[in-house]
Design an enzyme around this catalytic site. Structure first.
Site, PDB file in Angstrom:
ATOM      1  N   LYS A  74      -6.394  -4.494   7.748  1.00 39.50           N
ATOM      2  CA  LYS A  74      -6.143  -3.139   8.218  1.00 39.50           C
ATOM      3  C   LYS A  74      -6.896  -2.454   9.131  1.00 39.50           C
ATOM      4  CE  LYS A  74      -5.231   0.999   5.370  1.00 39.50           C
ATOM      5  NZ  LYS A  74      -5.316   1.599   3.751  1.00 39.50           N
ATOM      6  N   SER A 149      -0.920   3.756   2.194  1.00 44.41           N
ATOM      7  CA  SER A 149      -0.959   3.649   3.607  1.00 44.41           C
ATOM      8  C   SER A 149      -1.415   2.226   4.478  1.00 44.41           C
ATOM      9  CB  SER A 149      -2.546   4.482   4.024  1.00 44.41           C
ATOM     10  OG  SER A 149      -3.816   3.839   3.381  1.00 44.41           O
ATOM     11  N   SER A 173      -3.066   3.212  -1.971  1.00 46.27           N
ATOM     12  CA  SER A 173      -2.743   2.516  -0.499  1.00 46.27           C
ATOM     13  C   SER A 173      -2.631   1.046  -0.275  1.00 46.27           C
ATOM     14  CB  SER A 173      -3.574   2.912   0.398  1.00 46.27           C
ATOM     15  OG  SER A 173      -3.278   4.319   0.769  1.00 46.27           O
TER      16      SER A 173
HETATM   17  N1  GLN Z   1      -1.085   8.478  -0.495  1.00 44.50           N
HETATM   18  C1  GLN Z   1      -2.487   8.781  -0.960  1.00 44.50           C
HETATM   19  C2  GLN Z   1      -2.959   9.715   0.267  1.00 44.50           C
HETATM   20  O1  GLN Z   1      -2.184   9.927   0.955  1.00 44.50           O
HETATM   21  C3  GLN Z   1      -3.406   7.441  -1.135  1.00 44.50           C
HETATM   22  C4  GLN Z   1      -3.786   7.000   0.241  1.00 44.50           C
HETATM   23  C5  GLN Z   1      -4.761   5.927   0.260  1.00 44.50           C
HETATM   24  O2  GLN Z   1      -4.901   5.323  -1.030  1.00 44.50           O
HETATM   25  N2  GLN Z   1      -5.550   5.456   1.110  1.00 44.50           N
HETATM   26  O3  GLN Z   1      -4.053  10.089  -0.030  1.00 44.50           O
END
Ligand code: GLN
Length: 499
Positions: A74, A149, A173
């Site tokens: 990532k 994400s 994410s």
């Molecule tokens: N979708 C969640 C957010 O937008 C989690 C994101 C994540 O785990 N980095 O914060």
């Protein structure tokens, strides 16, 4: 082929790492135009790493448990001298002076770093639509999001570009995109994997973890990455747990609770059905399965959307045009910082900064941030009580299958609701894994989540492996069948280049 099978072939000399690498780079070259999983393909770096692995085998040495396994990272994991963008304009041109600990460990284990994957800017989002590089497409259906994400990492594994990818999980994410792309995604216990070199989102929640096509590959990657690191003050002192050996142990006698609150409102019926099927399969394999109520899990979302933005607003204050990436010049330092941040950050990141700054501001701190922290304690206590008589818990990973591009971009609340099942784990600091469990009515993958208490990775792995053995099959994506003019330009794998 799985990562473990590839590593076995390379370690035994049956295949060279270079050969394995070139095969994967060719697939990326041919098909990433359809998926856009990668921000950057690091072909030359991977070639040098493959040569080192092959030289070690030639000398009669063991290059490590992930010998010759192509791995995607990532793009919020620092790689020395290689652009690390967090899919944000504000880090344009920045090259970290060091590798994240997980990168060092993966390479020491023989893995080959083939590239950096797309994400929602600074990991805020659930669809990979908030990226300065444009979205990643779901390999199972190019009109749908891959989740987020870590959408690029999930899609890279689902598309067969790499057997293993690494992501980060602050509120879901890793697990949510894994579910939407039909792969395994594991969030380890807070502190089990060093976050040194992970660009911080919300430091009390962030964890690094693997994506893979099998549970065994995911835990093999976790074994390599886990273990104490003096460079991360939140890293726990325990040694890396041995996980691969327990996966075949079965679930006979284990106590499994299916969380009622995470099966109700907002969860698509097909997803609830798959979760119940998974529970039945565990019962058939000898586990004691019952529905269990954990009402505090319903409070997770509101607590998270105060705590995570609060920490994010603080962590993002370092991007001011002085030390990293983008600088938009202006007559005064203050204006330079303002213009840099205005141009450098996308809409969702700005929304989080405002939410977080508000939650932390004098006069509102107790009412918002303080209260959210108390709710967090409640959730941790509720889990502790539930785990007193359950070994693991079961729930859907994501309330729906992959949704269409644009479906939730105008409605932040709808987007935030994607993580209703995954967030409670992060708030408690526990472990959880998403395992593919068949498809929905639309033919798209569904993931079932196994939740375990802190350092419960071994029992969680046993349950995940049992689910994998019983899972209805998920048809593989059919990439390469789209006409050439319907694709974006292919990713250049001949050299290092940001797309
Ligand atoms: N979708 C969640 C957010 O937008 C989690 C994101 C994540 O785990 N980095 O914060």
């Amino acid at each position: 082929m799985t990562a473990l099978a590839l590593a076995a072939a390379v370690r035994s000399g049956a295949r060279t790492a270079t050969d394995v690498l070139e095969e994967h780079l060719a697939v990326i070259d041919r098909l990433d135009g359809e998926v856009a999983a990668f921000n950057l393909v690091t072909a030359e770096l991977a070639r040098a790493q493959a040569e080192a692995v092959d030289a070690a085998v030639a000398r009669g040495e063991d290059p490590g448990p992930l010998a010759g396994v192509p791995v995607a990272l990532k793009d919020n994991l620092c790689t020395r001298g290689i652009p690390t963008t967090c899919s944000s304009r504000i880090l344009e041109g920045w090259r970290p002076p060091y590798d994240a600990t997980v990168v060092t460990r993966l390479v020491a284990a023989g893995a080959l770093v083939v590239g950096k994957t797309n994400l929602d800017e600074f990991a805020r989002g659930a669809s990979t639509e908030n990226s300065a590089f444009g979205p990643t497409r779901n390999p199972h259906d190019p009109s749908r999001v891959p989740g987020g994400s870590s959408g690029g990492s999930a899609a890279a594994v689902a598309a067969g570009f790499v057997p293993i990818a690494v992501g980060s999980d602050t509120g879901g994410s890793i697990r949510q995109p894994a579910a939407l792309c039909g792969v395994v995604g594991l969030k380890p216990t807070y502190g089990l994997v060093s976050r040194y070199g992970l660009v911080a989102f919300a430091s009390s929640l962030d964890q690094i973890g693997p994506f893979a096509t099998t549970v065994a590959d995911a835990v093999a990657c976790l074994e390599v990455m886990a273990g104490h690191d003096p460079l991360d003050s939140t890293s726990i002192p325990e040694a890396s747990p041995a996980l691969q050996g327990v996966l075949a142990d079965g679930v006979d006698g284990l106590r499994v609770g299916v969380v009622s609150e995470l099966l109700g409102e907002g969860v698509a019926p097909e997803v609830a059905t798959r979760t119940r099927q998974a529970a039945e399969a565990l019962a058939a394999a000898g586990a004691t399965v019952e529905e269990v109520s954990v009402p505090a899990t319903r409070l997770g979302l509101s607590a998270y959307y105060l705590i995570a933005p609060a920490e994010a607003s603080s962590n993002l204050s370092r991007y001011d045009g002085v030390r990293f990436g983008l600088r938009v010049d202006a007559p005064t330092t203050g204006e330079m910082m303002e213009r840099t941040r205005t141009e450098g950050f996308g809409e969702e990141v700005k929304r989080r900064i405002m939410l977080g700054t508000y939650a932390l501001s004098a006069g509102y701190y107790d009412a918002y941030y303080g209260k959210a922290q108390r709710v967090r304690t409640l959730i941790a206590r509720a889990f502790a009580e539930t785990y007193a008589d359950h070994d693991v818990l079961l729930s859907p990973t994501s309330p729906t299958t992959a949704f269409a591009f644009g479906a939730k971009t105008d409605d932040p609340m709808a987007m935030y609701l994607n993580d209703v099942c995954t967030i409670p784990t992060n708030l408690a600091g526990h472990a959880a894994v998403s395992v593919p469990y068949g498809v929905g009515d639309d033919g798209l993958p569904i993931g079932v989540q196994v939740l375990a208490p802190a350092l419960g990775e071994a029992v969680m792995g046993r349950v995940a492996a049992a689910l994998e053995r019983s899972a209805p099959t998920t048809p593989p994506p059919t990439l390469g069948s789209r006409p050439a003019d319907a694709t974006t330009s292919g990713t250049d794998t001949s050299a290092e280049g940001v797309r």
